[in-house]
Design an enzyme around this catalytic site. Structure first.
Site, PDB file in Angstrom:
ATOM      1  N   GLU A  50      -2.803  -9.009   2.840  1.00 58.03           N
ATOM      2  CA  GLU A  50      -3.219  -9.631   4.100  1.00 58.03           C
ATOM      3  C   GLU A  50      -4.722  -9.494   4.343  1.00 58.03           C
ATOM      4  OE1 GLU A  50      -2.508  -5.326   5.270  1.00 58.03           O
ATOM      5  OE2 GLU A  50      -1.758  -6.757   3.777  1.00 58.03           O
ATOM      6  N   CYS A  69       0.843  -1.205   0.000  1.00 59.89           N
ATOM      7  CA  CYS A  69       0.000   0.000   0.000  1.00 59.89           C
ATOM      8  C   CYS A  69       0.878   1.256   0.000  1.00 59.89           C
ATOM      9  CB  CYS A  69      -0.978  -0.031   1.172  1.00 59.89           C
ATOM     10  SG  CYS A  69      -2.346   1.143   0.975  1.00 59.89           S
ATOM     11  N   HIS A 103      -3.871  -4.605  -0.273  1.00 64.55           N
ATOM     12  CA  HIS A 103      -3.484  -5.235   0.989  1.00 64.55           C
ATOM     13  C   HIS A 103      -3.594  -6.749   0.836  1.00 64.55           C
ATOM     14  CE1 HIS A 103      -3.249  -1.693   3.672  1.00 64.55           C
ATOM     15  NE2 HIS A 103      -4.114  -1.175   2.826  1.00 64.55           N
TER      16      HIS A 103
END
Length: 206
Positions: free
Chosen positions: A184, A77, A182
């Site tokens: 994750e 990011c 992102h």
């Protein structure tokens, strides 16, 4: 395998740390260069404004450390955006200059930020995805108002389309990789990408 998450005070450290631990990586979260030296690879996360992040990197004496590292490094990011030459966010600010191009605010779109799920299209295959079977669904989760522009096409790995704007999603150059989304928080495909990047790291250090 040990991965160092660079803590300069502006990253969503917990979610990144937990995602890496679920991949059975040993994770250290620190701004201490001696500890980062012990890692096999580095992750540069980031949440917030570009000028503030560069100021924090300067204050923690990490700018030259990151620029000169030969370890595999993944920017996530804002962490990816910091790897570019500069940004117009808040005020013109120089970046780390790893990738060619600048970070600019979206123009001509109906909604800012670009937030939510969007699908990636691979432009080329990085070494860590060579001979891998990609999942059919390639959706990832974006949250950003600024994106990389005027970049070198040979450094573009994958892009997403947002109301006619081509958004660099994954970039790569030498030992540096960036993901604008992102991983994750991007479900199975995000986990897949993070795992394959980490597996690629493990192959280089074994």
């Amino acid at each position: 395998m040990k991965i160092g998450v660079i803590d300069y005070g502006m990253g969503n450290l917990f979610s990144v740390e937990q995602a890496l631990k679920r991949l059975n990586a040993e994770v250290i979260v620190t701004s201490d260069k001696a500890q980062l030296d012990q890692a096999d690879a580095l992750v540069l996360p980031g949440v917030g404004a570009f000028p503030d992040a560069m100021k924090r990197l300067q204050e923690t004496d990490l700018i030259n450390y990151i620029k000169k590292t030969k370890k595999p490094l993944l920017g996530i990011c804002l962490g990816m955006q910091l790897l570019f030459e500069g940004s117009e966010e808040v005020m013109p600010t120089s970046g780390l200059g790893i990738f060619k191009g600048r970070i600019e605010r979206f123009k001509g779109v109906s909604r800012i930020p670009h937030m939510g799920w969007n699908d990636l299209t691979l432009q080329q295959t990085p070494s860590w995805l060579q001979n891998k079977s990609l999942p059919k669904d390639q959706f990832v989760y974006f949250v950003h108002s600024f994106y990389a522009t005027n970049m070198a096409q040979q450094q573009l790995v994958a892009a997403a389309q947002y109301e006619g704007v081509s958004v660099p999603g994954i970039v790569a150059k030498d030992n540096f990789t960036g993901m604008q989304f992102h991983p994750e928080k991007s479900g199975q495909f995000g986990v897949f990408l993070l795992r394959e990047w980490a597996n690629g790291v493990e192959e280089t250090v074994c």
